[in-house]
Design a protein around this motif. Structure first.
Motif, short mmCIF file in Angstrom:
data_model
loop_
_atom_site.label_atom_id
_atom_site.label_comp_id
_atom_site.label_asym_id
_atom_site.label_seq_id
_atom_site.Cartn_x
_atom_site.Cartn_y
_atom_site.Cartn_z
N GLY A 110 -4.88 0.91 -4.52
CA GLY A 110 -5.80 1.38 -3.48
C GLY A 110 -5.11 2.28 -2.46
O GLY A 110 -5.68 3.28 -2.00
N GLY A 111 -3.87 1.93 -2.10
CA GLY A 111 -3.11 2.73 -1.14
C GLY A 111 -2.83 4.14 -1.66
O GLY A 111 -2.97 5.12 -0.95
N LEU A 112 -2.43 4.21 -2.95
CA LEU A 112 -2.17 5.52 -3.55
C LEU A 112 -3.44 6.38 -3.60
O LEU A 112 -3.42 7.58 -3.31
N LEU A 113 -4.56 5.75 -3.99
CA LEU A 113 -5.83 6.48 -4.05
C LEU A 113 -6.26 6.96 -2.67
O LEU A 113 -6.70 8.10 -2.50
N LEU A 114 -6.12 6.09 -1.68
CA LEU A 114 -6.51 6.45 -0.31
C LEU A 114 -5.67 7.62 0.21
O LEU A 114 -6.21 8.57 0.79
N LEU A 115 -4.36 7.56 -0.04
CA LEU A 115 -3.48 8.64 0.41
C LEU A 115 -3.85 9.95 -0.29
O LEU A 115 -3.91 11.02 0.35
N MET A 138 -6.79 10.80 -1.47
CA MET A 138 -8.08 11.28 -0.96
C MET A 138 -7.92 11.97 0.38
O MET A 138 -8.54 13.00 0.65
N VAL A 139 -7.09 11.40 1.26
CA VAL A 139 -6.87 12.00 2.59
C VAL A 139 -6.23 13.38 2.45
O VAL A 139 -6.68 14.35 3.06
N ILE A 140 -5.20 13.47 1.62
CA ILE A 140 -4.52 14.76 1.42
C ILE A 140 -5.48 15.78 0.79
O ILE A 140 -5.55 16.95 1.20
N SER A 141 -6.25 15.33 -0.21
CA SER A 141 -7.21 16.21 -0.87
C SER A 141 -8.24 16.74 0.11
O SER A 141 -8.60 17.93 0.08
N LYS A 142 -8.72 15.88 1.01
CA LYS A 142 -9.72 16.30 1.99
C LYS A 142 -9.15 17.34 2.94
O LYS A 142 -9.80 18.34 3.26
N VAL A 161 0.83 -1.21 0.00
CA VAL A 161 0.00 0.00 0.00
C VAL A 161 0.86 1.25 0.00
O VAL A 161 0.57 2.23 -0.68
N THR A 162 1.94 1.24 0.75
CA THR A 162 2.81 2.42 0.81
C THR A 162 3.81 2.45 -0.34
O THR A 162 4.62 3.37 -0.42
#
Length: 204
Positions: free
Chosen positions: A31-36, A38-42, A7-8
Motif C-alpha cells: 500500500g505504501g509503494l502504491l500510495l507513493l 500515485m502521489v508522484i504520478s499526480k 510503508v516506506t
C-alpha cells in the motif's frame, strides 16, 4: 513506528511481525509503494497538463498570427494586380500565375478561419478575430474588384476555378446566423460582410 517502517520499505528488522501479522506487514508495504507512486504520478501529470496547455496556447497564437499575416499578403498581392489591371499593364500569363498563387493561399487561410469559427478549440481575443474577419472582407472585396477588371475572355485554369468556387462556398458559410456560437455584434457584422462578399464572388 512499525507501520511507517513497513510503508516506506525501510525494514530495520528491530520489530518483526509473526504469524498472521506478516500478511498485514506485506499489505502495508504494498500500500505504501502504491500510495507513493500515485502521489508522484499526480504531481507529474499536473505539470504535464500545464505544459501541454502552454504549448497549445502558444501554437494557437502562432496560427492566428500566420493567418493575419497571410491574409495581409494576399490582400497586398490582389491590390497590386488590380492596380496593374486598371492601368492596363497586365501580362495575362503572369496575372494568372499570381492570381492562382494568391487564391490558393487565400483558400488555406479561409479554411483556418472556418475551422476557428465552427470547431473552436481555443477562442481568440475579440480584437484578433475582428482583425481576421476584416482581412477576409477586404480580401474578398479586392478579389471581386480584380475579377471584374480582368478581360472576360481570359482562360481560367481548372484549379483556379475550383479554388474560387471553394472560396465562395466557405465564405458563404461565415455569417452571424451560420456559425454555431454567438459573437459580439461587431464580429457578427464582419461575418455578414464576409458572406455578402463571398456571394458576390459566387455570382461573378
Amino acid at each position: 513506528y512499525f507501520s511507517f517502517v513497513a510503508v516506506t520499505s525501510l525494514g530495520y528488522g528491530d520489530v518483526v511481525p509473526l504469524g498472521p501479522a506478516r500478511v498485514l506487514a506485506v499489505a502495508e508495504a504494498a500500500g505504501g509503494l502504491l500510495l507513493l507512486g500515485m502521489v508522484i504520478s499526480k504531481l507529474v501529470s499536473r505539470r504535464q497538463e500545464q505544459l501541454t496547455e502552454e504549448i497549445h496556447r502558444t501554437s494557437f497564437e502562432q496560427r492566428i498570427g500566420r493567418v493575419r499575416t497571410n491574409l495581409h499578403l494576399v490582400l497586398t498581392d490582389l491590390q497590386g494586380l488590380e492596380r496593374a489591371c486598371r492601368e492596363g499593364a497586365l501580362d495575362p500569363g503572369r496575372v494568372r500565375a499570381r492570381l492562382e498563387s494568391a487564391v490558393t493561399v487565400f483558400v488555406g487561410e479561409l479554411r483556418a478561419v472556418h475551422d476557428l469559427l465552427y470547431r473552436p478549440q481555443l477562442a481568440p481575443e475579440e480584437a484578433e478575430l475582428e482583425g481576421i474577419l476584416a482581412g477576409l472582407t477586404a480580401g474578398f472585396g479586392q478579389l471581386n474588384d480584380l475579377i471584374a477588371c480582368l478581360p472576360q475572355g481570359d482562360a481560367v485554369s481548372t484549379s483556379l476555378r475550383a479554388n474560387l468556387r471553394l472560396l465562395g462556398k466557405l465564405g458563404d458559410e461565415i455569417c452571424s446566423d451560420c456559425v454555431p456560437h454567438e459573437y459580439a455584434p461587431v464580429l457578427a457584422g464582419w461575418m455578414d460582410q464576409v458572406q455578402r462578399q463571398a456571394r458576390r464572388l459566387r455570382t461573378s
